[in-house]
Design an enzyme around this catalytic site. Structure first.
Site, mmCIF file in Angstrom:
data_model
loop_
_atom_site.group_PDB
_atom_site.id
_atom_site.type_symbol
_atom_site.label_atom_id
_atom_site.label_comp_id
_atom_site.label_asym_id
_atom_site.label_seq_id
_atom_site.Cartn_x
_atom_site.Cartn_y
_atom_site.Cartn_z
ATOM 1 N N ARG A 109 -6.867 -29.545 4.745
ATOM 2 C CA ARG A 109 -5.898 -28.974 5.688
ATOM 3 C C ARG A 109 -6.010 -27.465 5.789
ATOM 4 N NH1 ARG A 109 -0.714 -30.942 2.632
ATOM 5 N NH2 ARG A 109 -2.047 -30.071 0.990
ATOM 6 N N GLU B 22 0.382 -19.207 -4.306
ATOM 7 C CA GLU B 22 1.675 -18.545 -4.533
ATOM 8 C C GLU B 22 1.493 -17.055 -4.285
ATOM 9 O OE1 GLU B 22 3.338 -19.480 -8.347
ATOM 10 O OE2 GLU B 22 3.358 -21.642 -7.963
ATOM 11 N N GLN C 80 12.694 -4.851 0.526
ATOM 12 C CA GLN C 80 12.148 -4.756 1.891
ATOM 13 C C GLN C 80 10.714 -5.270 1.910
ATOM 14 O OE1 GLN C 80 12.879 -0.992 4.021
ATOM 15 N NE2 GLN C 80 10.951 -1.230 5.114
ATOM 16 N N ASP C 81 10.401 -6.051 2.942
ATOM 17 C CA ASP C 81 9.024 -6.500 3.178
ATOM 18 C C ASP C 81 8.504 -5.817 4.434
ATOM 19 O OD1 ASP C 81 9.286 -8.175 1.035
ATOM 20 O OD2 ASP C 81 8.795 -10.009 2.115
ATOM 21 N N ASN C 82 7.268 -5.329 4.395
ATOM 22 C CA ASN C 82 6.657 -4.661 5.544
ATOM 23 C C ASN C 82 5.360 -5.345 5.932
ATOM 24 O OD1 ASN C 82 8.653 -2.692 5.401
ATOM 25 N ND2 ASN C 82 7.400 -1.299 4.196
ATOM 26 N N ARG D 99 -4.441 4.431 6.559
ATOM 27 C CA ARG D 99 -3.021 4.792 6.443
ATOM 28 C C ARG D 99 -2.790 5.361 5.041
ATOM 29 N NH1 ARG D 99 0.254 1.567 10.340
ATOM 30 N NH2 ARG D 99 -1.152 0.240 11.518
ATOM 31 N N HIS E 276 0.667 7.807 0.939
ATOM 32 C CA HIS E 276 2.114 7.912 1.120
ATOM 33 C C HIS E 276 2.904 7.584 -0.155
ATOM 34 C CE1 HIS E 276 1.358 6.648 5.602
ATOM 35 N NE2 HIS E 276 0.976 7.877 5.349
ATOM 36 N N LYS F 286 5.544 -0.920 -4.977
ATOM 37 C CA LYS F 286 5.062 -1.772 -3.881
ATOM 38 C C LYS F 286 4.192 -2.884 -4.447
ATOM 39 C CE LYS F 286 4.974 2.371 -1.059
ATOM 40 N NZ LYS F 286 4.171 3.444 -0.481
ATOM 41 N N TYR G 64 3.419 -6.055 2.433
ATOM 42 C CA TYR G 64 3.854 -5.529 1.133
ATOM 43 C C TYR G 64 5.357 -5.584 0.962
ATOM 44 C CZ TYR G 64 3.885 -1.148 3.949
ATOM 45 O OH TYR G 64 4.056 -0.194 4.921
ATOM 46 N N GLU H 249 10.187 10.832 2.811
ATOM 47 C CA GLU H 249 8.753 10.538 2.869
ATOM 48 C C GLU H 249 7.932 11.714 2.357
ATOM 49 O OE1 GLU H 249 7.366 7.728 6.398
ATOM 50 O OE2 GLU H 249 8.598 9.390 7.108
ATOM 51 N N LYS I 256 0.511 12.293 11.874
ATOM 52 C CA LYS I 256 1.319 12.661 10.704
ATOM 53 C C LYS I 256 0.435 12.757 9.449
ATOM 54 C CE LYS I 256 4.058 9.501 8.886
ATOM 55 N NZ LYS I 256 5.121 8.491 8.720
ATOM 56 N N ASP I 257 -0.447 11.792 9.295
ATOM 57 C CA ASP I 257 -1.275 11.752 8.079
ATOM 58 C C ASP I 257 -2.357 12.833 8.071
ATOM 59 O OD1 ASP I 257 0.251 9.673 7.275
ATOM 60 O OD2 ASP I 257 -1.303 8.131 7.401
HETATM 61 C C1 LIG Z 1 7.052 2.677 6.430
HETATM 62 C C2 LIG Z 1 8.071 2.383 7.557
HETATM 63 C C3 LIG Z 1 7.861 2.870 8.828
HETATM 64 N N1 LIG Z 1 8.773 2.626 9.808
HETATM 65 C C4 LIG Z 1 8.502 3.141 11.155
HETATM 66 C C5 LIG Z 1 8.349 4.634 11.263
HETATM 67 C C6 LIG Z 1 7.301 4.833 12.326
HETATM 68 O O1 LIG Z 1 7.912 4.944 13.581
HETATM 69 C C7 LIG Z 1 6.476 3.570 12.286
HETATM 70 C C8 LIG Z 1 5.122 3.759 11.622
HETATM 71 O O2 LIG Z 1 5.348 4.368 10.361
HETATM 72 P P1 LIG Z 1 4.175 4.999 9.527
HETATM 73 O O3 LIG Z 1 3.245 5.729 10.418
HETATM 74 O O4 LIG Z 1 4.769 5.752 8.387
HETATM 75 O O5 LIG Z 1 3.451 3.676 9.000
HETATM 76 P P2 LIG Z 1 2.297 3.560 7.892
HETATM 77 O O6 LIG Z 1 1.376 4.713 8.025
HETATM 78 O O7 LIG Z 1 1.742 2.211 7.975
HETATM 79 O O8 LIG Z 1 3.130 3.762 6.542
HETATM 80 C C9 LIG Z 1 2.878 2.971 5.416
HETATM 81 O O9 LIG Z 1 1.619 3.361 4.868
HETATM 82 C C10 LIG Z 1 1.249 2.695 3.682
HETATM 83 C C11 LIG Z 1 -0.052 3.281 3.201
HETATM 84 C C12 LIG Z 1 2.318 2.667 2.658
HETATM 85 O O10 LIG Z 1 2.074 2.737 1.449
HETATM 86 C C13 LIG Z 1 3.698 2.415 3.150
HETATM 87 O O11 LIG Z 1 4.659 2.673 2.164
HETATM 88 C C14 LIG Z 1 4.002 3.172 4.410
HETATM 89 O O12 LIG Z 1 4.132 4.562 4.093
HETATM 90 O O13 LIG Z 1 7.253 2.600 11.592
HETATM 91 C C15 LIG Z 1 9.913 1.898 9.554
HETATM 92 O O14 LIG Z 1 10.755 1.685 10.474
HETATM 93 N N2 LIG Z 1 10.130 1.412 8.297
HETATM 94 C C16 LIG Z 1 9.251 1.628 7.289
HETATM 95 O O15 LIG Z 1 9.475 1.145 6.124
#
Ligand SMILES: Cc1cn([C@H]2C[C@H](O)[C@@H](COP(=O)(O)OP(=O)(O)O[C@H]3O[C@@H](C)C(=O)[C@@H](O)[C@H]3O)O2)c(=O)[nH]c1=O
Length: 181
Positions: A23, A28, A46-48, A58, A61, A71, A131, A142, A166-167
């Site tokens: 399938r 896990e 929080q989950d992202n 990216r 950070h 994380k 994550y 930040e 930003k980065d």
């Molecule tokens: C990280 C984050 C961003 N956002 C928003 C802010 C912005 O408008 C948009 C994109 O954000 P960023 O450009 O900061 O996304 P990104 O560059 O993907 O940020 C992430 O990078 C990696 C490496 C990490 O380790 C994370 O902790 C986080 O910092 O999403 C949230 O609403 N909640 C969140 O938790």
């Protein structure tokens, strides 16, 4: 679950057993018991999820205390080079980094404790990065470091990744005062 403690104290890689059958596959992706026993502790709140094309980078950070985040990171589709930098002032490995390839086929995950900067670069198109975090997003807290900082000396294997505005202007390590004890 295979557990590997990396050279920077507290950084732990988990590689789960993946059960394949006609399938598809099952594994896990989170077990509080296994993670806690290994030292990957955290009150996950929080989950992202982010998606990236090949060559997207990216990072690096972190969130400053009192909103610092541990994380637990993994890749659901694709592959990344994942990097964590030790920013704990009192750590014998302060300023050093660890680089791990996270692969959606191996399903390996990395626990990044508080006190580290984190970043990754996608090695495949449509890389889906997932994550868990131990604190909520706090935009005012930040922080970050430049991905290609010569002092950090991270070999990303790429000269011109796609990086956010930003980065691109994050501080250099030489001008940096760590907020982590
Ligand atoms: C990280 C984050 C961003 N956002 C928003 C802010 C912005 O408008 C948009 C994109 O954000 P960023 O450009 O900061 O996304 P990104 O560059 O993907 O940020 C992430 O990078 C990696 C490496 C990490 O380790 C994370 O902790 C986080 O910092 O999403 C949230 O609403 N909640 C969140 O938790």
């Amino acid at each position: 679950m295979e557990i590997k403690h990396h050279a920077l104290a507290g950084v732990i890689e988990f590689t789960p057993r993946v059960f394949g059958d006609p399938r598809g596959a099952f594994f896990e992706s989170f077990s509080a018991r296994i993670m806690q026993e290994a030292g990957a502790v955290g009150n996950w709140v929080q989950d992202n999820q982010s998606s990236s094309g090949v060559g997207v980078l990216r990072g690096l950070h972190f969130q400053r205390p009192p909103h610092s985040q541990a994380k637990l990171v993994r890749v659901a589709t694709g592959r990344v080079i994942d990097v964590v930098v030790d920013l704990r002032r009192s750590s014998p490995t302060y300023g050093q980094h660890v680089k791990v390839e996270l692969d959606s086929r191996r399903c390996n995950m990395l626990y990044v404790p508080t006190g580290f900067a984190h970043g990754f670069m996608a090695l495949e198109e449509n890389t889906l990065f997932l994550y868990k975090c131990t604190d909520y997003y706090a935009p005012g807290s930040e922080g970050g470091l430049r991905w290609n900082d010569p002092t950090l000396g991270i070999d990303w294997g790429i000269d011109a990744p796609l990086v956010s505005d930003k980065d691109r202007v994050l501080p250099l390590f030489a001008d940096f005062d760590t907020p982590f004890e």
